[in-house]
Design an enzyme around this catalytic site. Structure first.
Site: not given
Length: 596
Positions: A261, A265, A403-405
């Site tokens: 991740l 990011r 997405y990606e946190g």
């Protein structure tokens, strides 16, 4: 280049403009790579946007294969495994320009090259890498990543998927349900996370996609945007996976997921850059052609203001993204020169700058949403129509904040990671925070400083807004200690301050370097963008600082801190914001595109 910095140190150390990497520093090789990627997108993707919008999943797969044939899927893969073995900045550059035309292709590319391929490249055994990575690097096979479950989204380690070892110890049987799986419809291999027994942490596995081995899928999800990105639920029912396909060690899946991740990011930030350039260029062209009240709408101040703000944000995003990418590349190269393997060096290099990765993910994903929103507004009623590229750009942009946190998770992570670094002694926050506290007790300097040099006041202001953050964060840590995690609204306010500091400093340093190399007169518009971005950043720091202070301080302590905040966010010479916007817009409108 100066000494290699550590992640998060931008807050407490002064960075010199000659020590940062900027998009103006791309090598000839990088520029050639950028141009070949742009040519590919303009030929194979942009003219066929309607096919992506009509959910032509087969066309997404076909276009991915073409990208593989040209080597674009293997830019980050070492040459030993069939890739191009390019440095981190070059991989960012490819991700940037390959992602501009449509979110559908961008998501397929990002999911495959990032979370689909990278976990094997960075955590795989030599046998695993030799078996799988060359096929993934060329696009012969496509990769997919199975982490999210119906009950485990942001809390990734809470997944219920089980892996049970067979009696003869030769394979694991995986059973569970995964959702929102990008590339599921055409992937050859999954990275699957499952829990063995009652392990605290999940474990990663490489699972080949074979329907005869207990793997089934729901139909394609119908989504707001990224419509031709294949997204399905995947079910594993007693799926047998050889023990040698475990990725890294037992219980190390959570670590794999988190590190994947981090890279995802910063690459997601890159993937939002060219989309902004294209939206701005389309908006400027339309504004020049659209006539109302007998005059092109590009001559109206309200439209010019929008164009200037859109351009300023993309310029800042580029500045910060490539600054961080080069810091990561330098850290990777330093570790390799010390004898680390490619795997170790890349993992640690990216992990070192996890704070900056989170900052960029939040800032640039929100900029592309705002940019596409203003693009619709400039197009007016036409912007709302599917006949123009604006409405699909707006829909595609929306996923980037999730997405990606999610951006909320990343906001809290950025401050949380910074505090953890301080506690480990990797970044000295305590010393500078105490100095700020002493400064608040002292008598302010009333002398008028000399601001004759370019950016003298701006750089002083960057130093001041860093003090504002240290004052708020330092006091909050003192008050709450480890329980600070429970005060999410305070963390969110502090993170917005941190984000603006990094973005504003990056844009000022890039432009100072540019002015030194090309002469101030030749970069008037870039200077205006840097000054405009900082003006807005200072405003946000002031607003979020007040919000943070009010949430935990009272009485004299609150009055003292608010007084300090006013001091730290005060201009001596307030810029003429309307004039700055006019300078920026004039250049874009004359060039009929984003031309920086």
């Amino acid at each position: 280049m100066g000494a290699i910095t550590r992640g998060g140190q931008f807050l407490v150390k002064e960075t010199k403009s000659e020590d940062i990497f900027t998009p103006e520093d791309f090598s000839e090789e990088q520029l050639m790579m950028r141009d070949s990627v742009k040519e590919f997108i303009d030929r194979e993707v942009w003219p066929h946007k309607d096919r992506f919008e009509k959910k032509d999943y087969a066309f997404t797969e076909e276009t991915m294969r073409k990208a593989g044939e040209l080597g674009f899927l293997g830019v980050a893969v070492p040459e030993a495994y069939g890739g191009l073995g390019m440095g981190f900045v070059s991989t960012m550059l490819v991700c940037d320009y390959i992602s501009g035309a449509t979110g559908s292709f961008s998501t397929a590319f990002g999911a495959h090259t990032g979370i689909g391929t990278m976990p094997i490249t960075l955590y795989g055994t030599e046998e695993q890498k030799k078996k799988y990575v060359p096929k993934l690097a060329t696009g012969e096979w496509f990769g997919s990543y199975c982490l999210t479950e119906p009950g485990a989204g942001s809390d990734a380690n809470s997944g219920k998927t089980k892996a049970v070892l067979s009696e003869d110890g030769k394979y694991y049987s995986i059973t569970g349900q995964k959702m929102w799986i990008s590339n599921a419809g055409f992937c050859s291999v999954f990275i699957v996370f499952a829990r063995i027994g009652d392990d605290k942490n999940i474990t990663g596995f490489i699972v080949e996609n074979d329907p005869a081995n207990g793997i089934s899928m729901n139909e394609e999800e119908h989504k707001l945007g990224i419509r031709a990105s294949s997204t399905r639920q995947v079910f594993f029912n007693d799926t047998k996976v050889p023990v040698e396909n475990m990725l890294a060690g037992r219980g190390e899946g959570f670590k794999i997921a988190m590190n994947a991740l981090n890279v995802g990011r910063i690459k997601l930030a890159a993937a939002c850059l060219d989309a902004q350039r294209r939206v701005i260029s389309a908006s400027v062209k339309y504004a020049n052609e659209r006539v109302q009240f007998n005059t092109p709408i590009s001559s109206f101040g309200a439209i010019r203001s929008k164009i200037a703000e859109m351009a300023t944000n993309i310029y800042a995003g580029e500045s910060a993204a490539y600054r961080a990418a080069k810091n990561i590349e330098d850290r990777i190269n330093a570790r390799i020169s010390e004898g680390a393997t490619h795997q170790e060096a890349e993992l640690k290099g990216v992990e070192e700058f996890a704070i900056e990765c989170s900052i960029l993910k939040v800032a640039v994903s929100e900029d592309i949403q705002n940019c596409s929103d203003e693009g619709i507004q400039i197009f007016g009623g036409m912007g709302f129509s599917e006949d123009t590229p604006m409405e699909s750009a707006w829909r595609d942009a929306r996923i980037a904040r999730i997405y990606e946190g999610t951006n909320e998770i990343n906001r809290m992570l950025s401050v949380g990671m910074l505090i953890k670094k301080a506690m480990k002694g990797h970044v000295d926050l305590l010393g500078p925070a105490m100095k700020v506290a002493e400064e608040l007790m002292g008598i302010p300097d009333f002398n008028t400083p000399d601001y004759s040099e370019l950016f003298a006041e701006e750089k002083e202001l960057i130093g001041k807004i860093k003090k504002a953050f240290l004052m708020v964060a330092g006091s909050a840590v003192q008050k709450y200690g480890p329980a600070l995690d429970e005060h999410q609204q305070l963390l969110m306010a502090a993170s917005d301050m941190l984000i603006e500091i990094y973005m504003a400093e990056s844009v000022i340093l890039r432009t100072e370097k540019l002015a030194t190399n090309k002469g101030q007169e030749n970069v008037k518009e870039q200077i205006a963008m840097a000054q405009l971005y900082l003006y807005k950043a200072v405003d946000i720091v002031n607003l979020k600082g007040k919000e943070g202070i009010a949430s935990f301080a009272e009485g004299d302590e609150q009055r003292m801190m608010l007084m300090g905040l006013r001091r730290f966010t005060k201009y001596t010479n307030l810029p003429n914001v309307a004039a700055l916007r006019e300078t920026i817009a004039k250049k874009l409108i004359e060039d009929n595109s984003y031309s920086f």
